[in-house]
Design an enzyme around this catalytic site. Structure first.
Site, mmCIF file in Angstrom:
data_model
loop_
_atom_site.group_PDB
_atom_site.id
_atom_site.type_symbol
_atom_site.label_atom_id
_atom_site.label_comp_id
_atom_site.label_asym_id
_atom_site.label_seq_id
_atom_site.Cartn_x
_atom_site.Cartn_y
_atom_site.Cartn_z
ATOM 1 N N ASP A 103 0.724 3.887 -1.410
ATOM 2 C CA ASP A 103 1.628 4.342 -2.464
ATOM 3 C C ASP A 103 1.887 5.836 -2.455
ATOM 4 O O ASP A 103 2.709 6.323 -3.223
ATOM 5 C CB ASP A 103 1.066 3.959 -3.843
ATOM 6 C CG ASP A 103 -0.109 4.842 -4.242
ATOM 7 O OD1 ASP A 103 -0.875 5.244 -3.345
ATOM 8 O OD2 ASP A 103 -0.259 5.124 -5.447
ATOM 9 N N ASP A 130 -4.692 1.551 1.583
ATOM 10 C CA ASP A 130 -5.067 2.862 1.080
ATOM 11 C C ASP A 130 -5.989 2.634 -0.118
ATOM 12 O O ASP A 130 -6.009 1.546 -0.698
ATOM 13 C CB ASP A 130 -3.815 3.627 0.676
ATOM 14 C CG ASP A 130 -4.139 4.964 0.039
ATOM 15 O OD1 ASP A 130 -4.935 5.714 0.609
ATOM 16 O OD2 ASP A 130 -3.597 5.237 -1.055
ATOM 17 N N ASP A 182 0.877 8.323 2.790
ATOM 18 C CA ASP A 182 1.005 6.988 3.380
ATOM 19 C C ASP A 182 2.361 6.788 4.040
ATOM 20 O O ASP A 182 2.561 5.787 4.730
ATOM 21 C CB ASP A 182 0.818 5.905 2.304
ATOM 22 C CG ASP A 182 -0.571 5.932 1.694
ATOM 23 O OD1 ASP A 182 -1.526 6.200 2.442
ATOM 24 O OD2 ASP A 182 -0.690 5.703 0.480
#
Length: 776
Positions: free
Chosen positions: A650, A460, A654
């Site tokens: 995080d 990410d 996600d």
């Protein structure tokens, strides 16, 4: 919630069950935490003593699972830890500990200061048993040598009898003292109709010593096995002693973490003075004083004082961090230099420290699939060992009772599956312990096996590769202007605003001696004010949007966010901003690439921002404006192509991707959903930890394969030889103990993290110091 209360006959009940005090919620919550996803259920961590094999682990699991109110139990034999999932409405910790004692085991709350005492005492006693066995073995071997090298008739019968009596006397303390753990464990298993690994070991020792004693006392001559008994016991104790040391390093690390909080702290009274109170009495809003050398007792904010704080065990940050008024501090970190006054914000189970303890405790009680398979195979395998030994003795009895007994003893000893049971858990536990000391918490030990097969890592962007702030990437100034002076003036003016763009300019440049005054901020446009050096001319400046500052259409910068500076003559400078990249991002991505792993970037951010970051790091595959469903679709497509995918993120978006990925890593202060779905948590957010995790997973896989290969080869060669009568008992004992010893020593290599892969293509200043950097 119901609480335990003492009935009128509590005194006599307390004598029968000394653990009643643990039934109070305030007590059992010290070694427990709420079960994730199961409202009203708790998970408690116990340290178990008296376990020596996989069958013991299964016995403890079966015993505790049968108790009312206990939903599940996970026991990790090498770590001697158990994770109990239970309901406070239906069960009590005192019942578990009483049941364990009745079955011959002992249990204590993991992290209890008294739990380390029995473990250290057991190590000292095991060391004494080992030394006695070693001394007696050397003497018995010396007396046995003439029988091996002398020709028939060279030794007089009286001399042979004397050597036999001397060997018997020296073997007796080995059997009575050094072998005590094997006999106790075997008797406990037989009393409860179980077959553990110590049953064939104890039978082999007793049969060999008993038959040798009959020969010695009978005086008719014949074969004795005193040298085999003492040698076998010495080498078996050697492997057990090393196993205890490895267990101590793992369980000791968890206990050190769980006992990290202080017992008391100085709390401010209403009159402004301070008094020392127990940490468990702290409440949110309390003001406490932490002296140099003390541990911070709760999460909070510094109100007064300045100090260096060591947060290495909690965040993985290797350097002590400077903490001043306004800075946040976390429970469990060490105050090193100055006096700090803090406002308490979170205590007990709500702290970041408590979350990390719960994650580490769960990892220590987890077992990989291979270890679970080995545990399930242990009992039927041990039964086959006993049958094979009896069958071999029956087969060889016509050739002579002495030879038949020797074959039976050799089969009992050589087939003990200690090496097979230790092969996987010893390696994975050592690997996870090394990662934990570096700030990486492996929630599921099975993840280490998965790490070795990962060929694609998907990151990410926001909060993972980048931080939640901007930084200045490039500066363009008006012809004839001095860049350093322009940057200093911009920093002085930007320091008067809290806008993220202004904060980025102020953080990127030092204002030096320039001071801003008469600053006015216009929403949506920018700042204007005057800056000057004391005694120097005053400069009127504007900082903000291009239209506000009269910036040209083509400033020579990129297509990202821009901030401009203007003076009385018009446009003066432009600053190109972008999200601040984590300091170790370039080094981590380079190391992952050096491992032959493909790196991809998926983000919900704007496509242009994602592509710009991908170009900056040389990431070939990047996608922006991804919804949670879009990330899932991408991961499914990669897995359909045969890829083994690790997801690093995080945020809430996600969570689904972390749940789907083959390996999931939650970074930094990840949201609870991300942590709940993650196999691995990196509290400090170091990206280098991802590369370290992949390297350690590959090392663990190699070590497990080596251990299993050795155990399989050893059994494939030794068992037929023992049944065929070609392996004497002393050689069987040596081989069995050596196999366990080799497995433990091979697994101990994983207790240290390896050096990172070479990063020759990176500039020296892009490789920050961290627990995972070479030489750290």
């Amino acid at each position: 919630m119901q609480t335990a209360s003492l009935a009128p006959g509590a005194a006599s009940a307390l004598d029968a069950n000394p653990w009643f005090a643990l039934d109070e919620p305030a007590e059992w919550q010290r070694f427990s935490h709420p079960a994730v996803g199961r409202a009203g259920w708790w998970e408690s961590n116990l340290a178990i003593s008296g376990m020596h094999c996989a069958a013991c682990s299964l016995a403890v699991e079966d015993l505790l699972t049968r108790l009312p109110g206990v939903a599940a139990v996970q026991v990790n034999g090498p770590a001697a830890l158990a994770l109990v999932t239970w309901s406070p409405q239906q069960s009590r910790p005192s019942a578990w500990l009483a049941a364990l004692r009745q079955s011959g085991y002992e249990g204590l709350p993991a992290g209890d200061i008294t739990a380390a005492g029995p473990r250290r005492q057991a190590q000292r006693l095991m060391l004494w048993r080992w030394m006695v066995a070693g001394f007696c073995m050397m003497q018995v071997m010396m007396y046995a040598c003439p029988a091996y090298i002398a020709a028939p008739g060279d030794i007089a019968p009286d001399s042979a009898a004397l050597l036999g009596w001397a060997s018997w006397v020296l073997t007796l303390p080995v059997v009575l003292f050094s072998c005590r753990p094997f006999f106790d464990a075997a008797w406990r298993d037989l009393r409860h109709a179980r077959i553990g690994m110590d049953v064939p070991v104890a039978l082999g020792i007793l049969i060999a010593f008993g038959a040798s004693s009959v020969t010695t006392f009978g005086g008719g001559g014949g074969e004795v096995w005193y040298d085999s008994v003492t040698m076998f016991v010495f080498f078996l104790l050697s492997s057990r002693l090393l196993e205890l040391r490895l267990r101590d390093r793992t369980a000791g690390a968890l206990e050190a973490l769980m006992r990290r909080l202080p017992d008391s702290v100085e709390r401010q009274r209403a009159d402004g003075g301070f008094e020392r109170v127990p940490v468990r009495r702290l409440l949110s809003g309390d003001r406490v004083r932490v002296l140099p050398g003390e541990v911070i007792p709760a999460d909070g904010t510094v109100l007064a004082g300045e100090s260096r704080v060591d947060e290495a065990l909690l965040t993985g940050e290797s350097k002590p961090m400077l903490r001043r008024p306004g800075f946040a501090v976390v429970a469990g970190s060490h105050n090193l230099s100055g006096v700090l006054q803090l406002r308490v914000e979170r205590t007990g189970a709500d702290t970041r420290y408590a979350e990390i303890v719960a994650l580490m405790a769960r990892a220590s009680s987890d077992k990989p699939r291979l270890a679970q398979l080995a545990d399930r195979m242990a009992r039927p395998f041990l039964l086959l060992v006993l049958l094979a030994s009896a069958g071999a003795a029956f087969w060889w009895w016509p050739a002579g009772p002495a030879h038949a007994i020797g074959v039976a003893v050799a089969v009992l000893i050589v087939t003990c599956p200690c090496a097979l049971s230790l092969a996987t858990p010893a390696a994975t536990l050592a690997a996870a312990g090394a990662l934990a000391r570096g700030g990486v918490l492996v929630r599921r030990l099975q993840a280490l096996e998965t790490c070795a097969a990962i060929d694609t890592v998907v990151f990410d962007k926001t909060g993972t590769l980048t931080e939640d702030r901007f930084t200045v990437l490039a500066t363009v100034v008006r012809s004839g202007a001095e860049p350093a002076e322009v940057q200093a003036m911009a920093a002085a003016l930007a320091g008067q605003s809290l806008h993220p763009a202004s904060r980025a300019v102020h953080a990127s440049f030092a204002p030096g001696l320039w001071v801003a005054h008469a600053v006015v901020e216009t929403a949506g446009r920018g700042l204007e004010g005057r800056v000057a050096i004391e005694g120097g001319p005053v400069r009127a400046l504007r900082l903000g949007a291009g239209e506000f500052c009269g910036a040209p259409d083509e400033s020579g910068l990129g297509s990202g966010l821009q901030v401009h500076l203007a003076d009385d003559r018009g446009w003066l400078a432009s600053f190109d901003l972008d999200e601040a990249v984590r300091g170790d991002a370039a080094a981590a991505l380079a190391e992952i690439g050096a491992l032959g792993v493909d790196v991809q970037l998926l983000s919900g951010d704007r496509i242009r921002a994602v592509e710009r970051l991908a170009r900056r790091f040389g990431i070939a595959v990047a996608a922006g404006e991804c919804t949670p469903e879009g990330k899932l679709t991408r991961l499914r497509w990669l897995q359909q192509q045969g890829r083994r995918v690790a997801m690093v993120g995080d945020g809430i978006n996600d969570g689904p991707a972390l749940a789907l990925a083959d390996l999931s890593v939650a970074m930094g202060q990840a949201v609870p959903l991300a942590q709940a779905n993650a196999d691995v948590v990196v509290p400090g957010g170091q990206l280098l930890a991802v590369a370290a995790l992949l390297r350690q997973g590959r090392r663990a896989r190699n070590v497990v394969r080596q251990n299993l290969a050795w155990a399989a080869l050893y059994n494939a060669v030794s068992v037929p030889l023992a049944i065929a009568g070609a392996m004497p008992p002393w050689l069987a004992g040596l081989g069995m103990a050596a196999s366990s010893l080799l497995v433990v020593l091979n697994s101990a290599r994983l207790a240290r993290l390896p050096d990172p892969a070479p990063r020759s293509r990176l500039p020296a200043d892009t490789a920050p110091r961290s627990p995972f950097a070479k030489g750290a």
